[in-house]
Design an enzyme around this catalytic site. Structure first.
Site, PDB file in Angstrom:
ATOM      1  N   HIS A 250      49.761 130.902 106.909  1.00  0.00           N
ATOM      2  CA  HIS A 250      48.470 131.127 107.562  1.00  0.00           C
ATOM      3  C   HIS A 250      48.140 129.885 108.397  1.00  0.00           C
ATOM      4  O   HIS A 250      48.358 128.757 107.968  1.00  0.00           O
ATOM      5  CB  HIS A 250      47.398 131.359 106.495  1.00  0.00           C
ATOM      6  CG  HIS A 250      46.020 131.426 107.063  1.00  0.00           C
ATOM      7  ND1 HIS A 250      45.695 132.224 108.137  1.00  0.00           N
ATOM      8  CD2 HIS A 250      44.881 130.764 106.718  1.00  0.00           C
ATOM      9  CE1 HIS A 250      44.416 132.061 108.422  1.00  0.00           C
ATOM     10  NE2 HIS A 250      43.901 131.183 107.583  1.00  0.00           N
TER      11      HIS A 250
ATOM     12  N   ASN B 281      42.535 129.222 114.193  1.00  0.00           N
ATOM     13  CA  ASN B 281      42.604 130.102 113.029  1.00  0.00           C
ATOM     14  C   ASN B 281      41.986 131.457 113.392  1.00  0.00           C
ATOM     15  O   ASN B 281      40.771 131.554 113.552  1.00  0.00           O
ATOM     16  CB  ASN B 281      41.850 129.441 111.861  1.00  0.00           C
ATOM     17  CG  ASN B 281      41.893 130.281 110.593  1.00  0.00           C
ATOM     18  OD1 ASN B 281      42.319 131.438 110.608  1.00  0.00           O
ATOM     19  ND2 ASN B 281      41.431 129.710 109.492  1.00  0.00           N
TER      20      ASN B 281
ATOM     21  N   CYS C  21      41.344 135.379 105.196  1.00  0.00           N
ATOM     22  CA  CYS C  21      42.622 134.922 105.748  1.00  0.00           C
ATOM     23  C   CYS C  21      43.816 135.482 104.992  1.00  0.00           C
ATOM     24  O   CYS C  21      44.939 135.460 105.486  1.00  0.00           O
ATOM     25  CB  CYS C  21      42.652 133.399 105.772  1.00  0.00           C
ATOM     26  SG  CYS C  21      41.341 132.755 106.813  1.00  0.00           S
TER      27      CYS C  21
HETATM   28  N1  COA Z   1      34.540 116.386 115.318  1.00  0.00           N
HETATM   29  C1  COA Z   1      34.293 115.125 114.929  1.00  0.00           C
HETATM   30  N2  COA Z   1      33.981 114.825 113.652  1.00  0.00           N
HETATM   31  C2  COA Z   1      33.925 115.823 112.761  1.00  0.00           C
HETATM   32  C3  COA Z   1      34.177 117.152 113.110  1.00  0.00           C
HETATM   33  C4  COA Z   1      34.483 117.410 114.456  1.00  0.00           C
HETATM   34  N3  COA Z   1      34.751 118.646 114.896  1.00  0.00           N
HETATM   35  N4  COA Z   1      34.052 117.925 112.025  1.00  0.00           N
HETATM   36  C5  COA Z   1      33.724 117.111 111.006  1.00  0.00           C
HETATM   37  N5  COA Z   1      33.639 115.839 111.464  1.00  0.00           N
HETATM   38  C6  COA Z   1      33.306 114.642 110.702  1.00  0.00           C
HETATM   39  C7  COA Z   1      32.528 114.941 109.464  1.00  0.00           C
HETATM   40  O1  COA Z   1      31.167 115.120 109.751  1.00  0.00           O
HETATM   41  C8  COA Z   1      32.797 113.715 108.646  1.00  0.00           C
HETATM   42  O2  COA Z   1      31.945 112.683 109.078  1.00  0.00           O
HETATM   43  P1  COA Z   1      31.232 111.734 108.018  1.00  0.00           P
HETATM   44  O3  COA Z   1      32.359 111.041 107.299  1.00  0.00           O
HETATM   45  O4  COA Z   1      30.414 110.862 108.888  1.00  0.00           O
HETATM   46  O5  COA Z   1      30.460 112.649 107.133  1.00  0.00           O
HETATM   47  C9  COA Z   1      34.223 113.350 109.027  1.00  0.00           C
HETATM   48  O6  COA Z   1      34.486 114.009 110.273  1.00  0.00           O
HETATM   49  C10 COA Z   1      35.255 113.783 108.028  1.00  0.00           C
HETATM   50  O7  COA Z   1      34.973 115.110 107.685  1.00  0.00           O
HETATM   51  P2  COA Z   1      35.834 115.868 106.652  1.00  0.00           P
HETATM   52  O8  COA Z   1      35.247 117.240 106.400  1.00  0.00           O
HETATM   53  O9  COA Z   1      36.092 114.987 105.484  1.00  0.00           O
HETATM   54  O10 COA Z   1      37.181 116.000 107.486  1.00  0.00           O
HETATM   55  P3  COA Z   1      38.531 116.621 107.065  1.00  0.00           P
HETATM   56  O11 COA Z   1      39.594 115.662 107.295  1.00  0.00           O
HETATM   57  O12 COA Z   1      38.482 117.282 105.708  1.00  0.00           O
HETATM   58  O13 COA Z   1      38.724 117.772 108.134  1.00  0.00           O
HETATM   59  C11 COA Z   1      38.535 120.153 108.302  1.00  0.00           C
HETATM   60  C12 COA Z   1      37.790 118.841 108.211  1.00  0.00           C
HETATM   61  C13 COA Z   1      37.506 121.286 108.285  1.00  0.00           C
HETATM   62  C14 COA Z   1      39.314 120.177 109.602  1.00  0.00           C
HETATM   63  C15 COA Z   1      39.515 120.262 107.104  1.00  0.00           C
HETATM   64  O14 COA Z   1      38.849 119.930 105.919  1.00  0.00           O
HETATM   65  C16 COA Z   1      40.091 121.641 106.967  1.00  0.00           C
HETATM   66  O15 COA Z   1      40.816 122.112 107.816  1.00  0.00           O
HETATM   67  N6  COA Z   1      39.812 122.305 105.833  1.00  0.00           N
HETATM   68  C17 COA Z   1      40.309 123.648 105.612  1.00  0.00           C
HETATM   69  C18 COA Z   1      39.419 124.604 106.316  1.00  0.00           C
HETATM   70  C19 COA Z   1      40.015 125.963 106.409  1.00  0.00           C
HETATM   71  O16 COA Z   1      41.200 126.119 106.301  1.00  0.00           O
HETATM   72  N7  COA Z   1      39.182 126.977 106.607  1.00  0.00           N
HETATM   73  C20 COA Z   1      39.608 128.303 106.803  1.00  0.00           C
HETATM   74  C21 COA Z   1      40.051 128.893 105.526  1.00  0.00           C
HETATM   75  S1  COA Z   1      41.012 130.293 105.778  1.00  0.00           S
END
Ligand code: COA
Length: 325
Positions: free
Chosen positions: A257, A287, A117
Site C-alpha cells: 500500500h 495515497n 486502505c
Molecule cells: N509540512 C511541514 N511540517 C509538517 C507537515 C507538513 N506537511 N506535517 C506535519 N508537520 C510537522 C508537525 O506539525 C510536527 O511539528 P512539531 O514537531 O512542531 O509538532 C513535525 O512536522 C513532525 O510531525 P510528525 O507527525 O512527527 O511527522 P512524521 O515524521 O511522523 O510524519 C506523517 C508525518 C503523517 C507523514 C507520517 O507520520 C505518516 O506518514 N504516517 C502514516 C500516515 C498514513 O499512512 N496514513 C494513511 C493510512 S492508510
C-alpha cells in the site's frame, strides 16, 4: 498434475484524473514545503478529480471500461462487481451498482467494501471466493477513492498525503497453478481512534456544528499509524510466506500500500527484500487509499511474467493484510 481451481487476476486497468496537485501548489495552501513533504513521505504530486459532477463512481467506471476493452469482456458478461472505497458517491446506494449502471453491466450484482486502505485486499479475497466456488465466472474488483472529497486542505498533517484514483482487476478461474494462492487478513477495531472521519455517520450525523468544527475530514495520528503499518505489513507478509513454505527470495514482487515512502522502505528492509522489486508509484499519486495496489499492478503490468510470485500487502486504520498470487 491437476491443480486446484484458483481465482486469477487476468487483467488490470487504472485511471487517474489529469489535474495534478504538486508540492509547490501545497506550499501556497498550508505551511509546508517540498523538502519536508519529499523527505518525510516521498510524494511529489497527486492527482485531483476536478471534472464537474464527477465522483468516485466515474473514476471507477473509467477503470472498468478500460479493463473490459483490454480483456475483450463485454459489460453484460460481468457477474459481480465489487468496489472498495471510503468515498462512495453517496452514503447509499452502493457505488458498485452505480458503476454497473455506468458501464452497462446489466447482469451483474454489486456491493461496496469499506475497509479504507485495506479495501482492495479485502475485496480481492472476497471476490475470489465466488470464483473458486464456481458461483461466478467473471468478477471485477475495483479500488477507487476520491480522497480530495474528505481531505482538509487547511490541515498540513493530512492534505499532503492523499490523492484520487481508481484501478480495476478481472478475476477468472484458472486450473494451471496460477492465481491467488492464499491471503492473511486481520482487523483490530481499537485502531479506529488513530484514523477516522468523525462526523457524517450514525454516531455523529452531519449538522451545522460538525461542519463548523471541520469534522467531515480525515483525522489521523500519523506516528501511531506509521508504526502500526510497518508492523502489520511485515508480520502478515512473513505469515503468508511461512504458511506457503516459501522464502522471501522466492518472491518476485512485493506490492505494498502506498502511504509513505518511509513505510514502504522500512517494510522492505524488515523483510530483507530488494527495494527494486517493490512496486512504487507514491511519488506520482500519493495515497489513493483503496486504489493504490491496483494502480501499482497497472503500472508494472509489462514487467510481470506468468508464474511470478507476487505478494500484495496493505494496512488501514485497523486492518493489515497480505495476499499472494
Ligand atoms: N509540512 C511541514 N511540517 C509538517 C507537515 C507538513 N506537511 N506535517 C506535519 N508537520 C510537522 C508537525 O506539525 C510536527 O511539528 P512539531 O514537531 O512542531 O509538532 C513535525 O512536522 C513532525 O510531525 P510528525 O507527525 O512527527 O511527522 P512524521 O515524521 O511522523 O510524519 C506523517 C508525518 C503523517 C507523514 C507520517 O507520520 C505518516 O506518514 N504516517 C502514516 C500516515 C498514513 O499512512 N496514513 C494513511 C493510512 S492508510
Amino acid at each position: 498434475m491437476a491443480h486446484k481451481i484458483r481465482a486469477a487476476i487476468t487483467g488490470v486497468h487504472g485511471w487517474v484524473p489529469e489535474d495534478k496537485l504538486t508540492n509547490a501548489d501545497l506550499e501556497k495552501m498550508v505551511d509546508t514545503n517540498d523538502e519536508w513533504i519529499t523527505s518525510r513521505t516521498g510524494i511529489k504530486e497527486r492527482r485531483i478529480l476536478r471534472t464537474p459532477g464527477w465522483a468516485t463512481s466515474d473514476m471507477a467506471a473509467e477503470a472498468v471500461k478500460g479493463l473490459l476493452e483490454k480483456t475483450g469482456v463485454k459489460p453484460g458478461e460481468i457477474d459481480l462487481l465489487i468496489v472498495a472505497t471510503v468515498t462512495g458517491d453517496m452514503v447509499f446506494p452502493d457505488t458498485a451498482n452505480t458503476v454497473c449502471d455506468k458501464v452497462g453491466a446489466t447482469n451483474a450484482f454489486g456491493y461496496d467494501i469499506n475497509a479504507a486502505c485495506s479495501g482492495f485486499l479485502f475485496a480481492l479475497a472476497t471476490g475470489a471466493q465466488f470464483v473458486v466456488n464456481e458461483t461466478y465466472q467473471k468478477v471485477v474488483v475495483v479500488g477507487a477513492d476520491m480522497m480530495s472529497s474528505i481531505v482538509d486542505y487547511q490541515d498540513r498533517n493530512t492534505c499532503v498525503i492523499f490523492g484520487d484514483g481508481a484501478a480495476a482487476v478481472l478475476l477468472e478461474a484458472r486450473r494451471d497453478g496460477t492465481g491467488i494462492q492464499d491471503f492473511v487478513l486481520r482487523s483490530d477495531g481499537s485502531g479506529r481512534v488513530h484514523l477516522h472521519m468523525k462526523a457524517g455517520g450514525s454516531k455523529c450525523p452531519p449538522s451545522a456544528e460538525t461542519v463548523a468544527q471541520r469534522e467531515h475530514y480525515v483525522f489521523q495520528d500519523g506516528k501511531r499509524v506509521f508504526k502500526f503499518a510497518v508492523e502489520g505489513m511485515v508480520s502478515t507478509v512473513q505469515e503468508i510466506l511461512r504458511r506457503n513454505h516459501k522464502t522471501i527470495d522466492e518472491v518476485n514482487w512485493v506490492v505494498p500500500h502506498q502511504a509513505n515512502m518511509r513505510i514502504i522502505s522500512s517494510v522492505a528492509e524488515h523483510l530483507h527484500f530488494p527495494i527494486e522489486k517493490v512496486m512504487v508509484n507514491i511519488h506520482k499519486y500519493g495515497n489513493t487509499t483503496a486504489a493504490t495496489l491496483g494502480l501499482c499492478l497497472w503500472e508494472y503490468q509489462n514487467q510481470l511474467q506468468k508464474g511470478d510470485n507476487i505478494v500484495l500487502t496493505a494496512f488501514g486504520a485497523d486492518s493489515p493484510g497480505a495476499l499472494c498470487t
